[in-house]
Design a protein around this motif. Structure first.
Motif, mmCIF file in Angstrom:
data_model
loop_
_atom_site.group_PDB
_atom_site.id
_atom_site.type_symbol
_atom_site.label_atom_id
_atom_site.label_comp_id
_atom_site.label_asym_id
_atom_site.label_seq_id
_atom_site.Cartn_x
_atom_site.Cartn_y
_atom_site.Cartn_z
ATOM 1 N N ILE A 25 0.839 -1.201 0.000
ATOM 2 C CA ILE A 25 0.000 0.000 0.000
ATOM 3 C C ILE A 25 0.876 1.254 0.000
ATOM 4 O O ILE A 25 0.595 2.208 -0.737
ATOM 5 C CB ILE A 25 -0.971 -0.006 1.198
ATOM 6 N N LEU A 26 1.946 1.247 0.796
ATOM 7 C CA LEU A 26 2.863 2.390 0.804
ATOM 8 C C LEU A 26 3.510 2.599 -0.562
ATOM 9 O O LEU A 26 3.644 3.731 -1.028
ATOM 10 C CB LEU A 26 3.932 2.212 1.878
ATOM 11 N N VAL A 27 3.905 1.507 -1.206
ATOM 12 C CA VAL A 27 4.481 1.614 -2.554
ATOM 13 C C VAL A 27 3.455 2.211 -3.517
ATOM 14 O O VAL A 27 3.763 3.096 -4.319
ATOM 15 C CB VAL A 27 4.995 0.238 -3.050
ATOM 16 N N TRP A 28 2.213 1.745 -3.429
ATOM 17 C CA TRP A 28 1.150 2.257 -4.304
ATOM 18 C C TRP A 28 0.949 3.761 -4.094
ATOM 19 O O TRP A 28 0.829 4.525 -5.050
ATOM 20 C CB TRP A 28 -0.142 1.494 -4.056
ATOM 21 N N LEU A 29 0.945 4.182 -2.837
ATOM 22 C CA LEU A 29 0.704 5.589 -2.533
ATOM 23 C C LEU A 29 1.908 6.474 -2.826
ATOM 24 O O LEU A 29 1.775 7.530 -3.452
ATOM 25 C CB LEU A 29 0.288 5.750 -1.065
ATOM 26 N N LEU A 30 3.090 6.051 -2.373
ATOM 27 C CA LEU A 30 4.264 6.921 -2.442
ATOM 28 C C LEU A 30 5.073 6.790 -3.733
ATOM 29 O O LEU A 30 5.608 7.775 -4.234
ATOM 30 C CB LEU A 30 5.172 6.655 -1.241
ATOM 31 N N VAL A 31 5.173 5.585 -4.261
ATOM 32 C CA VAL A 31 5.981 5.365 -5.470
ATOM 33 C C VAL A 31 5.121 5.438 -6.725
ATOM 34 O O VAL A 31 5.563 5.961 -7.753
ATOM 35 C CB VAL A 31 6.710 3.997 -5.394
ATOM 36 N N VAL A 79 7.383 -7.034 -7.787
ATOM 37 C CA VAL A 79 6.428 -7.796 -6.965
ATOM 38 C C VAL A 79 5.515 -6.849 -6.189
ATOM 39 O O VAL A 79 4.375 -7.184 -5.895
ATOM 40 C CB VAL A 79 7.193 -8.741 -6.007
ATOM 41 N N PHE A 80 5.986 -5.655 -5.896
ATOM 42 C CA PHE A 80 5.247 -4.739 -5.035
ATOM 43 C C PHE A 80 4.521 -3.622 -5.774
ATOM 44 O O PHE A 80 3.902 -2.771 -5.150
ATOM 45 C CB PHE A 80 6.199 -4.133 -3.996
ATOM 46 N N ILE A 81 4.575 -3.600 -7.100
ATOM 47 C CA ILE A 81 3.874 -2.560 -7.842
ATOM 48 C C ILE A 81 2.673 -3.156 -8.571
ATOM 49 O O ILE A 81 2.620 -4.352 -8.838
ATOM 50 C CB ILE A 81 4.805 -1.800 -8.805
ATOM 51 N N HIS A 82 1.719 -2.284 -8.876
ATOM 52 C CA HIS A 82 0.464 -2.730 -9.483
ATOM 53 C C HIS A 82 0.023 -1.752 -10.557
ATOM 54 O O HIS A 82 0.425 -0.588 -10.552
ATOM 55 C CB HIS A 82 -0.598 -2.892 -8.398
ATOM 56 N N GLY A 83 -0.812 -2.221 -11.456
ATOM 57 C CA GLY A 83 -1.217 -1.426 -12.609
ATOM 58 C C GLY A 83 -2.381 -0.491 -12.365
ATOM 59 O O GLY A 83 -2.510 0.523 -13.037
ATOM 60 N N ASP A 84 -3.255 -0.814 -11.420
ATOM 61 C CA ASP A 84 -4.391 0.052 -11.113
ATOM 62 C C ASP A 84 -4.990 -0.371 -9.775
ATOM 63 O O ASP A 84 -4.528 -1.323 -9.148
ATOM 64 C CB ASP A 84 -5.444 0.011 -12.229
ATOM 65 N N TRP A 85 -6.017 0.362 -9.352
ATOM 66 C CA TRP A 85 -6.654 0.079 -8.057
ATOM 67 C C TRP A 85 -7.208 -1.335 -7.998
ATOM 68 O O TRP A 85 -7.093 -2.021 -6.987
ATOM 69 C CB TRP A 85 -7.785 1.080 -7.789
ATOM 70 N N LEU A 88 -4.421 -3.851 -7.468
ATOM 71 C CA LEU A 88 -3.934 -3.748 -6.098
ATOM 72 C C LEU A 88 -4.900 -4.381 -5.097
ATOM 73 O O LEU A 88 -4.502 -5.219 -4.275
ATOM 74 C CB LEU A 88 -3.719 -2.269 -5.739
ATOM 75 N N ILE A 89 -6.161 -4.011 -5.163
ATOM 76 C CA ILE A 89 -7.149 -4.498 -4.190
ATOM 77 C C ILE A 89 -7.296 -6.014 -4.251
ATOM 78 O O ILE A 89 -7.303 -6.684 -3.207
ATOM 79 C CB ILE A 89 -8.502 -3.789 -4.400
ATOM 80 N N PHE A 90 -7.382 -6.568 -5.441
ATOM 81 C CA PHE A 90 -7.565 -8.017 -5.529
ATOM 82 C C PHE A 90 -6.324 -8.789 -5.098
ATOM 83 O O PHE A 90 -6.431 -9.821 -4.449
ATOM 84 C CB PHE A 90 -8.049 -8.430 -6.923
ATOM 85 N N ASN A 91 -5.144 -8.309 -5.462
ATOM 86 C CA ASN A 91 -3.932 -8.987 -4.999
ATOM 87 C C ASN A 91 -3.836 -8.965 -3.476
ATOM 88 O O ASN A 91 -3.520 -9.979 -2.846
ATOM 89 C CB ASN A 91 -2.689 -8.343 -5.595
ATOM 90 N N LEU A 92 -4.094 -7.822 -2.871
ATOM 91 C CA LEU A 92 -4.003 -7.719 -1.417
ATOM 92 C C LEU A 92 -5.110 -8.488 -0.719
ATOM 93 O O LEU A 92 -4.900 -9.055 0.358
ATOM 94 C CB LEU A 92 -3.994 -6.252 -0.986
#
Length: 141
Positions: A25-31, A79-85, A88-92
């Protein structure tokens, strides 16, 4: 059918699973700028595993991706980045549902090692089996 929970309750709090979720989540928000198009495009190019065959022909993918990341540190960062919301949500969500059971069965250290090994292995496998001229691989799916 979409899983809402699993039938295997755990006895210990899943510290490693929770830490991976928070880190992602931090990677999604900050990176990745929480999906901001310019920041997201740059992060995918910079941190996703890729094998960019178009560069040999002088064509740059989306006019922003100029490097070939295969074999670099991006095998872990991807491994820690995602293409869209949605991604991200489904992986997590799946990590939360199933990760706690795996963490409890193997222990935190082995779980983290398995998670990272599986992530790197799937990144390499995805790149190697792609028949696209440009292959971009990311997320811990």
């Amino acid at each position: 059918m979409f899983p809402i929970y699993d039938a295997n309750p755990t006895k210990v709090f899943p510290i490693a699973t929770t830490s991976l979720i928070l880190l992602t989540i931090l990677v999604w928000l900050l990176v990745q700028g929480a999906g901001n198009e310019n920041v997201l495009d740059y992060s995918l190019c910079r941190y996703a595993s890729s094998q960019n065959y178009h560069l040999d022909q002088g064509i740059i993918h989306r006019q922003w991706c100029e490097n070939d990341n295969i074999g670099s540190f991006s095998l872990i960062t991807s491994v820690f980045i995602h293409g869209d919301w949605f991604h991200l949500i489904f992986n997590l969500w799946f990590l939360w549902i199933f990760g706690n059971n795996i963490e409890e069965a193997f222990g935190r250290t082995k779980f983290l090692a398995i998670f990272l090994f599986a992530g790197v292995f799937t990144e390499v496998a995805s790149i190697m089996t792609s028949n696209e001229k440009f292959s971009l691989s990311f997320g811990a799916s």
